[in-house]
Design a protein around this motif. Structure first.
Motif, mmCIF file in Angstrom:
data_model
loop_
_atom_site.group_PDB
_atom_site.id
_atom_site.type_symbol
_atom_site.label_atom_id
_atom_site.label_comp_id
_atom_site.label_asym_id
_atom_site.label_seq_id
_atom_site.Cartn_x
_atom_site.Cartn_y
_atom_site.Cartn_z
ATOM 1 N N PRO A 181 0.796 -1.236 0.000
ATOM 2 C CA PRO A 181 0.000 0.000 0.000
ATOM 3 C C PRO A 181 0.824 1.281 0.000
ATOM 4 O O PRO A 181 0.430 2.266 -0.632
ATOM 5 C CB PRO A 181 -0.838 -0.128 1.279
ATOM 6 N N ASP A 182 1.956 1.269 0.682
ATOM 7 C CA ASP A 182 2.790 2.476 0.685
ATOM 8 C C ASP A 182 3.287 2.791 -0.722
ATOM 9 O O ASP A 182 3.313 3.959 -1.137
ATOM 10 C CB ASP A 182 3.985 2.303 1.633
ATOM 11 N N HIS A 183 3.687 1.741 -1.445
ATOM 12 C CA HIS A 183 4.161 1.943 -2.819
ATOM 13 C C HIS A 183 3.020 2.407 -3.711
ATOM 14 O O HIS A 183 3.177 3.350 -4.509
ATOM 15 C CB HIS A 183 4.754 0.640 -3.353
ATOM 16 N N ALA A 184 1.857 1.773 -3.601
ATOM 17 C CA ALA A 184 0.707 2.159 -4.418
ATOM 18 C C ALA A 184 0.287 3.592 -4.123
ATOM 19 O O ALA A 184 0.018 4.380 -5.041
ATOM 20 C CB ALA A 184 -0.459 1.208 -4.168
ATOM 21 N N ASP A 185 0.249 3.951 -2.843
ATOM 22 C CA ASP A 185 -0.191 5.300 -2.477
ATOM 23 C C ASP A 185 0.792 6.361 -2.965
ATOM 24 O O ASP A 185 0.381 7.447 -3.402
ATOM 25 C CB ASP A 185 -0.368 5.406 -0.967
ATOM 26 N N ALA A 186 2.079 6.059 -2.901
ATOM 27 C CA ALA A 186 3.076 7.008 -3.417
ATOM 28 C C ALA A 186 2.906 7.186 -4.922
ATOM 29 O O ALA A 186 3.008 8.303 -5.443
ATOM 30 C CB ALA A 186 4.487 6.525 -3.087
ATOM 31 N N ALA A 187 2.646 6.079 -5.630
ATOM 32 C CA ALA A 187 2.434 6.166 -7.076
ATOM 33 C C ALA A 187 1.174 6.962 -7.398
ATOM 34 O O ALA A 187 1.149 7.756 -8.344
ATOM 35 C CB ALA A 187 2.353 4.758 -7.671
ATOM 36 N N ALA A 214 -8.923 2.406 0.865
ATOM 37 C CA ALA A 214 -7.715 2.921 0.219
ATOM 38 C C ALA A 214 -7.790 4.429 0.026
ATOM 39 O O ALA A 214 -6.831 5.155 0.303
ATOM 40 C CB ALA A 214 -7.502 2.216 -1.121
ATOM 41 N N TRP A 215 -8.948 4.931 -0.459
ATOM 42 C CA TRP A 215 -9.060 6.374 -0.663
ATOM 43 C C TRP A 215 -9.115 7.120 0.660
ATOM 44 O O TRP A 215 -8.539 8.212 0.786
ATOM 45 C CB TRP A 215 -10.261 6.693 -1.541
ATOM 46 N N ALA A 216 -9.779 6.555 1.664
ATOM 47 C CA ALA A 216 -9.783 7.192 2.985
ATOM 48 C C ALA A 216 -8.363 7.296 3.524
ATOM 49 O O ALA A 216 -7.970 8.329 4.085
ATOM 50 C CB ALA A 216 -10.666 6.396 3.943
ATOM 51 N N ARG A 217 -7.588 6.240 3.332
ATOM 52 C CA ARG A 217 -6.194 6.237 3.802
ATOM 53 C C ARG A 217 -5.369 7.279 3.059
ATOM 54 O O ARG A 217 -4.602 8.032 3.672
ATOM 55 C CB ARG A 217 -5.611 4.834 3.590
ATOM 56 N N ARG A 218 -5.508 7.329 1.738
ATOM 57 C CA ARG A 218 -4.709 8.280 0.953
ATOM 58 C C ARG A 218 -5.042 9.715 1.316
ATOM 59 O O ARG A 218 -4.148 10.564 1.467
ATOM 60 C CB ARG A 218 -4.946 8.045 -0.540
ATOM 61 N N ILE A 219 -6.334 10.026 1.442
ATOM 62 C CA ILE A 219 -6.733 11.398 1.738
ATOM 63 C C ILE A 219 -6.315 11.775 3.155
ATOM 64 O O ILE A 219 -5.847 12.900 3.407
ATOM 65 C CB ILE A 219 -8.245 11.562 1.510
ATOM 66 N N ALA A 220 -6.446 10.839 4.100
ATOM 67 C CA ALA A 220 -6.004 11.107 5.467
ATOM 68 C C ALA A 220 -4.509 11.379 5.527
ATOM 69 O O ALA A 220 -4.033 12.146 6.377
ATOM 70 C CB ALA A 220 -6.367 9.928 6.372
ATOM 71 N N ALA A 221 -3.766 10.766 4.594
ATOM 72 C CA ALA A 221 -2.312 10.965 4.553
ATOM 73 C C ALA A 221 -1.910 12.210 3.769
ATOM 74 O O ALA A 221 -0.718 12.486 3.620
ATOM 75 C CB ALA A 221 -1.634 9.736 3.954
ATOM 76 N N ALA A 250 -20.654 10.905 0.340
ATOM 77 C CA ALA A 250 -19.277 11.329 0.614
ATOM 78 C C ALA A 250 -18.628 10.364 1.588
ATOM 79 O O ALA A 250 -19.275 9.856 2.516
ATOM 80 C CB ALA A 250 -19.259 12.742 1.177
ATOM 81 N N LEU A 251 -17.342 10.111 1.370
ATOM 82 C CA LEU A 251 -16.601 9.205 2.236
ATOM 83 C C LEU A 251 -16.125 9.916 3.496
ATOM 84 O O LEU A 251 -15.568 9.302 4.381
ATOM 85 C CB LEU A 251 -15.397 8.649 1.464
ATOM 86 N N GLY A 252 -16.369 11.212 3.626
ATOM 87 C CA GLY A 252 -15.720 12.011 4.658
ATOM 88 C C GLY A 252 -14.512 12.659 4.015
ATOM 89 O O GLY A 252 -14.509 12.952 2.819
ATOM 90 N N CYS A 253 -13.477 12.853 4.796
ATOM 91 C CA CYS A 253 -12.208 13.337 4.222
ATOM 92 C C CYS A 253 -12.432 14.577 3.348
ATOM 93 O O CYS A 253 -11.981 14.636 2.199
ATOM 94 C CB CYS A 253 -11.534 12.248 3.407
ATOM 95 N N ASP A 254 -13.145 15.568 3.885
ATOM 96 C CA ASP A 254 -13.378 16.833 3.178
ATOM 97 C C ASP A 254 -14.183 16.664 1.893
ATOM 98 O O ASP A 254 -14.168 17.541 1.030
ATOM 99 C CB ASP A 254 -12.046 17.537 2.863
ATOM 100 N N GLY A 255 -14.850 15.543 1.759
ATOM 101 C CA GLY A 255 -15.708 15.350 0.594
ATOM 102 C C GLY A 255 -14.965 15.096 -0.696
ATOM 103 O O GLY A 255 -15.570 15.133 -1.773
ATOM 104 N N LEU A 256 -13.673 14.818 -0.641
ATOM 105 C CA LEU A 256 -12.921 14.581 -1.874
ATOM 106 C C LEU A 256 -13.291 13.249 -2.516
ATOM 107 O O LEU A 256 -13.210 13.113 -3.731
ATOM 108 C CB LEU A 256 -11.407 14.618 -1.605
ATOM 109 N N ALA A 257 -13.661 12.263 -1.731
ATOM 110 C CA ALA A 257 -14.007 10.942 -2.263
ATOM 111 C C ALA A 257 -15.487 10.676 -2.056
ATOM 112 O O ALA A 257 -16.023 10.886 -0.960
ATOM 113 C CB ALA A 257 -13.185 9.854 -1.583
ATOM 114 N N THR A 258 -16.155 10.219 -3.093
ATOM 115 C CA THR A 258 -17.570 9.868 -3.012
ATOM 116 C C THR A 258 -17.812 8.510 -3.637
ATOM 117 O O THR A 258 -17.042 8.058 -4.496
ATOM 118 C CB THR A 258 -18.463 10.916 -3.717
ATOM 119 N N MET A 259 -18.897 7.889 -3.199
ATOM 120 C CA MET A 259 -19.267 6.590 -3.753
ATOM 121 C C MET A 259 -19.763 6.770 -5.179
ATOM 122 O O MET A 259 -20.587 7.647 -5.466
ATOM 123 C CB MET A 259 -20.368 5.958 -2.899
ATOM 124 N N GLY A 260 -19.251 5.944 -6.071
ATOM 125 C CA GLY A 260 -19.675 5.988 -7.462
ATOM 126 C C GLY A 260 -20.749 4.965 -7.757
ATOM 127 O O GLY A 260 -21.793 4.937 -7.102
#
Length: 487
Positions: A181-187, A214-221, A250-260
């Motif tokens: 996940p660290d590698h994927a998130d950096a990419a 995954a998106w919650a983790r990326r946005i939190a980071a 919305a997933l939370g995280c400032d509304g950047l991620a939403t369910m599609g």
């Protein structure tokens, strides 16, 4: 100024939706508060305060969206050998022989197109070139993969020619994309910055994985390059329903991620000769329905009952007709993804059902030679854009990255010009106007009350030709008034 929250854009000229409220191309000032456009006035008419980006007469349009992306696979593309220029199976195998084995013990290549090769992929050819190192070649369309014997043994598959297609190919891709996940998130962070540099403020993520965490983790980071709508596949439909996820949540995280939406792949692809068509391929059958209509109806009915819209991959005309039947039966809303070959009657039927056509204009240019050979006997409309729009269907443009590069200006240029080389436009009757192409690439307008998701460009797209559109210089990108790119 990257990362800064702006209070105003000074001296911009509006090129996209929102321009209809103006009477000329004179520069205006765009005032921003709390992530929204709150006022637009002629430059100098109102005193500006706070953080101001002086556009010096550049052109602004709403932030651009890519409506079809396989995010992690796109982000990992730079780690994989490019095979798009290989002119034969032997050449592709030889290219893989020079690839260093990765930390996971694999060699991975991507982007080959074998439909026009003079020779077919064969296991013995790849084995001779790559020896004992597990080697994987991913077709440009991702619907087939070519493996050597070492890779087949590692993954637990058997096939005489080394080629896996459709669900078996997708399973291989899922395994290859399941990196640390660290590698994927950096990419993904690096790829997001590249997307922002092209004016992207949002994308639709069709990764074949459960991506809520995954998106919650990326946005939190700290990921904040663009908005994202993430989808689920049938294997995770129950999980999404049990989690209470509904399209638009919305997933939370400032509304950047939403369910599609629920994504269903109902047929194959042109390049793999598996797109389900009314007329046969030259000597290769009619393609395959990977999800038959009764199952598709059941999936769409369950999703609709749970508040989820649907996105159905349908490339061949037979698959598209089946998908439209299923949408009608289930009363579902959503999109037809790709819509590369449509029966004439289904153009208006899609409009009557209120479905969106999510299309990738660059595919028409990448595939024009394959289509001329493999779909010569088909009677449907190939790679329609204008025909869909004239029938009343809403269009949304995308790339299908990594199938095509994630660049909204490439998609717009392909839609407007229908060529990207010295040849005449391919089916020029299907060209869109620049205003139509931009409208299919945005989700908002430059007007008070809309989000301050904006792209500031050096050139007026309305006066640019196809090549100029592809090279469009993007001075700045704003996401909710925050600068995500500046040149």
């Amino acid at each position: 100024m990257i990362g800064a929250d702006l209070d105003a854009l000074r001296a911009v000229r509006i090129a996209g939706p929102g321009r209809e409220f103006l009477f000329d191309d004179e520069p205006v000032d765009v005032m921003i508060r709390d992530g929204l456009i709150v006022d637009i006035a002629p430059t100098g008419a109102i005193a500006l305060t706070g953080r101001i980006l002086d556009a010096e007469g550049a052109w602004v349009l709403p932030g651009l969206w890519d409506n079809h992306v396989h995010t992690v696979q796109w982000a990992l593309a730079s780690d994989r050998k490019w095979l798009g220029d290989a002119a034969s199976a032997r050449e592709a195998a030889a290219l893989m022989a020079s690839v260093a084995v990765g930390p996971d013990g694999r060699r991975i290549g991507r982007g080959f197109r074998d439909a026009l090769w003079p020779d077919a992929p064969e296991l013995a050819v790849l084995d001779a070139a790559t020896a004992d190192a597990p080697t994987y070649l991913i077709n440009a369309d991702v619907h087939s993969v070519w493996l050597n014997s070492a890779a087949l043994a590692r993954e637990g598959f058997q096939t005489p020619d080394g080629v896996l297609r459709e669900e078996d190919a997708f399973e291989i891709s899922r395994r290859l994309d399941s990196v640390d996940p660290d590698h994927a998130d950096a990419a993904v962070r690096a790829a997001g910055a590249q997307a922002a540099a092209r004016g992207i403020t949002g994308l639709v993520d069709f990764d074949m994985a459960w991506n809520a965490e995954a998106w919650a983790r990326r946005i939190a980071a700290g990921f904040d390059a663009h908005r994202v709508e993430f989808s689920v596949y049938p294997m995770d439909l129950d999980r999404a329903i049990e989690a209470g996820l509904r399209t638009g949540d919305a997933l939370g995280c400032d509304g950047l991620a939403t369910m599609g939406r629920l994504k269903v792949i109902s047929d194959g692809s042109l390049g793999t000769r598996t797109a389900a068509c009314s007329h046969p391929y030259p000597g290769e059958g009619h393609g395959v329905m990977t999800v038959e209509q009764p199952e598709l109806i059941e999936l769409l009915t369950r999703a609709t009952g749970a508040g989820l819209e649907a996105s159905v991959h349908a490339i061949g005309d037979r698959a598209a007709a089946s998908a439209l039947d299923a949408f009608a039966f289930a009363g579902a809303a959503g999109t037809i993804e790709h819509a590369q070959l449509l029966r004439h009657a289904d153009l208006s039927r899609m409009a009557r059902l209120g479905l969106v056509a999510s299309v990738q204009p660059q595919h028409a240019l990448d595939d024009r030679d394959m289509a001329a050979r493999l779909w010569a006997e088909q009677t449907g409309v190939a790679y329609p854009l204008a025909a869909l729009l004239r029938s009343g269907v809403e269009l949304r443009l995308g790339s299908d990255a990594p199938v095509s590069p994630l660049d909204p200006w490439a998609a717009i240029a392909a839609a407007v010009s229908r060529t990207d080389d010295a040849r005449e436009p391919w089916h020029p009757e299907e060209r869109l106007s620049i205003d139509e192409a931009i409208a299919a690439s945005v989700r908002s307008a430059v007007r008070p009350g809309d989000r301050a998701d904006l792209a500031v460009c050096a050139v007026d797209p309305r006066s640019a030709d196809g090549e100029q559109l592809r090279r469009m210089p993007v001075h700045a990108t704003l996401l909710g008034g925050r600068v995500t790119h500046e040149s």
